[in-house]
Design a protein around this motif. Structure first.
Motif, short mmCIF file in Angstrom:
data_model
loop_
_atom_site.label_atom_id
_atom_site.label_comp_id
_atom_site.label_asym_id
_atom_site.label_seq_id
_atom_site.Cartn_x
_atom_site.Cartn_y
_atom_site.Cartn_z
N ARG A 96 0.72 -1.20 -0.06
CA ARG A 96 0.04 0.01 -0.03
C ARG A 96 0.91 1.31 0.02
N ASP A 97 1.93 1.00 0.49
CA ASP A 97 3.03 2.52 0.71
C ASP A 97 3.66 2.75 -0.69
N ALA A 98 3.44 2.23 -1.82
CA ALA A 98 4.22 2.31 -2.96
C ALA A 98 3.67 3.10 -4.34
N ALA A 99 2.54 3.88 -3.82
CA ALA A 99 2.25 4.64 -4.97
C ALA A 99 2.99 6.06 -5.15
N ARG A 100 3.02 6.35 -6.37
CA ARG A 100 4.06 7.48 -6.80
C ARG A 100 3.36 8.63 -7.33
N VAL A 101 3.76 9.79 -7.14
CA VAL A 101 2.95 11.07 -7.84
C VAL A 101 3.30 10.88 -9.25
N GLY A 102 2.11 11.09 -10.03
CA GLY A 102 2.10 10.56 -11.44
C GLY A 102 1.47 9.30 -11.77
#
Lengths: 324, 324
Positions: free
Chosen positions: A145-151
């Motif tokens: 869950r902690d791996a989302a990146r801007v863009g």
């Protein structure tokens, strides 16, 4: 009839499949299991209680299916290969017919994914099913869950909101959860509530493609909010992009359907983020699995989750089960 | 007060210890764990329900301890090194004081053995605690129930029967399970029922020495019967060799004390078999761990279990919990 702890667990255990990686299954103090080299163990635990997580009149086969499904869904959301599970079953009385029907649903799903039951117990008490499911993933490849990146794009599988719609219809007296509905739309919604399909193949396919993932158990906005919170980013959902099934729209109208899709839980679809470069690859996955994957938003700098074009604005509050 | 699933599990999770082999703990869809190379995963699951497995008035700290202890005892009986556990906790209401007290007992035992909580959930329902405990053992070294051999000695650790004695005294109104007894014997018995010590160090020490092992949860004769049955042998216990504690004899007299020791459950001592060549080594283990190990019988060709010198003869029926 007294509840015979030994007889009951043996009756259930006799129906499990064998696996070559089980050195010792049910019948000793504990099970002995062989994890493949280079893999991390993935473990999740979820409980269903009668009257809280499912209507009290739910058929035992549907209870057996769903109790396992909600756990396998968590493994799917990690990109894990499922393998084994334990089952702690509390029952008011030892009813062999009930047990057999429960096992019918439980093993229908377990066998479809090659999962073996390797431990557990049966105890006397109000109906409650606690399962711990185990699987594995190559070290470093889990979908966290902690791996989302801007863009990143935000994606969702299938058509969220249908399980919540079925639950509302049941609460209003318009749906019998124990019997197939004559109406095709109603039956589709009922199946989604009673027999959710954990997206295990999708989870495996997303390894190396997706950044972050979660399963939609509390509600799309709530679960996406968990991703945003743990990743330190903001998730923006475009309301008009959220896929609403025809069955859902016909039953509720577009506005209420969107509310179900954004805030209803219990669908067990996967919500995930991926770089825009992966769009073609993800469309190929959708085609291969015959499972719709829809881009519904983007990840931006910020925090929290919001939905543009939703009448209820920022209310992202999650699902708290029907008696919550 | 409503039960907030998220707040509760976080409150409990915040108290767990860290371990270097946990790549991802509570807070995602599932935990990610690193099993050491060359080890088999050992998994067990047990549930305690209020009013079935413990008196309803039991203190929450004692419930937390015991729910974990019964699971760790199963790992001990396999000779496993304990590592992680999941906790499924059903509660009638979200009472922060109750939760903190439960966690006090749970983590007192978990921390003593270096166990980390890596998943689980809290749900609303009648009080029930389901735990799945995990650990490991070098491949091929587990202590199995099916490994007893003709000619083996039968051994038991500690002083079985004390927990059953405490339960009888409570049922007769002669013991308050919530408060320390003034009488030293009574307090010893009460502790044995409320705070059983899983014999993890003994389990590890028995690797390579013992053949078969089981923990005494159902009763000494019943659990030894499981070993005999799965090993295809007969176990013969000499009644006069069964160690009876002074506290137990003073409370019940010798005959009733022996009945408690043979048929009472909930002690969580280890019962095991070993070749006579291991006697000196086992006596050294007993000395090192400051835990009595007593030879109480032998394994012979045949089937079943019997006790010589016991007034109740062949009645080996196991413990079925106090409302059973």
């Amino acid at each position: 009839m007294s509840l015979d702890e030994f007889g009951l667990i043996e009756r259930i255990a006799a129906r499990t499949r064998a696996r070559a990686d089980i050195a010792l299954g049910i019948g000793d103090d504990a099970a002995l299991l062989q994890l493949p080299p280079g893999q991390q163990l993935v473990v999740t635990a979820d409980t269903l209680n009668a009257g809280v997580h499912f209507p009290p009149e739910t058929l035992p086969a549907d209870i057996g299916w769903k109790a396992l499904a909600v756990n396998l869904s968590d493994l799917a959301a990690m990109g894990a290969q499922p393998a084994w599970c334990t089952l702690a079953l509390s029952l008011p009385e030892a009813d062999p017919d009930w047990i057999e029907a429960f096992a019918d649903g439980f093993f229908a799903l377990a066998d479809a994914h090659g999962i073996a039951l390797i431990g557990g117990d049966t105890t006397r008490g109000p109906l409650s099913i606690s399962i711990t499911a185990m699987g594995w993933v190559p070290a470093g490849q889990a979908l966290r869950r902690d791996a989302a990146r801007v863009g990143d794009d935000v994606w969702v599988s299938g058509h969220p909101g249908e399980a919540a719609a079925a639950l509302q219809l049941w609460q209003q007296g318009g749906l019998d959860v124990r019997a197939a509905a004559v109406d095709g739309d109603l039956e589709r919604l009922r199946q989604r509530l009673q027999r959710p399909a954990p997206r295990l193949q999708l989870g495996l396919a997303l390894r190396g493609l997706a950044h972050a993932a979660a399963d939609v158990s509390d509600g799309l906005l709530a679960d996406l909010g968990h991703i945003a919170s743990r990743s330190g980013v903001e998730a923006v959902v475009k309301g008009e992009a959220v896929p609403l099934s025809s069955a859902l729209r016909r039953a509720f109208g577009a506005a209420a359907a969107l509310d179900c899709a954004l805030r209803g839980g219990d669908d067990y679809e996967l919500c995930f983020t991926a770089a825009p470069e992966q769009r073609l690859a993800l469309e190929a996955v959708a085609s291969r699995l015959a499972l719709p994957l829809t881009r519904i938003g983007v990840i931006v700098a910020g925090q929290g989750v919001r939905c543009e074009g939703d009448a209820n604005g920022a209310r992202a509050s999650g699902y708290r089960h029907f008696t919550g």
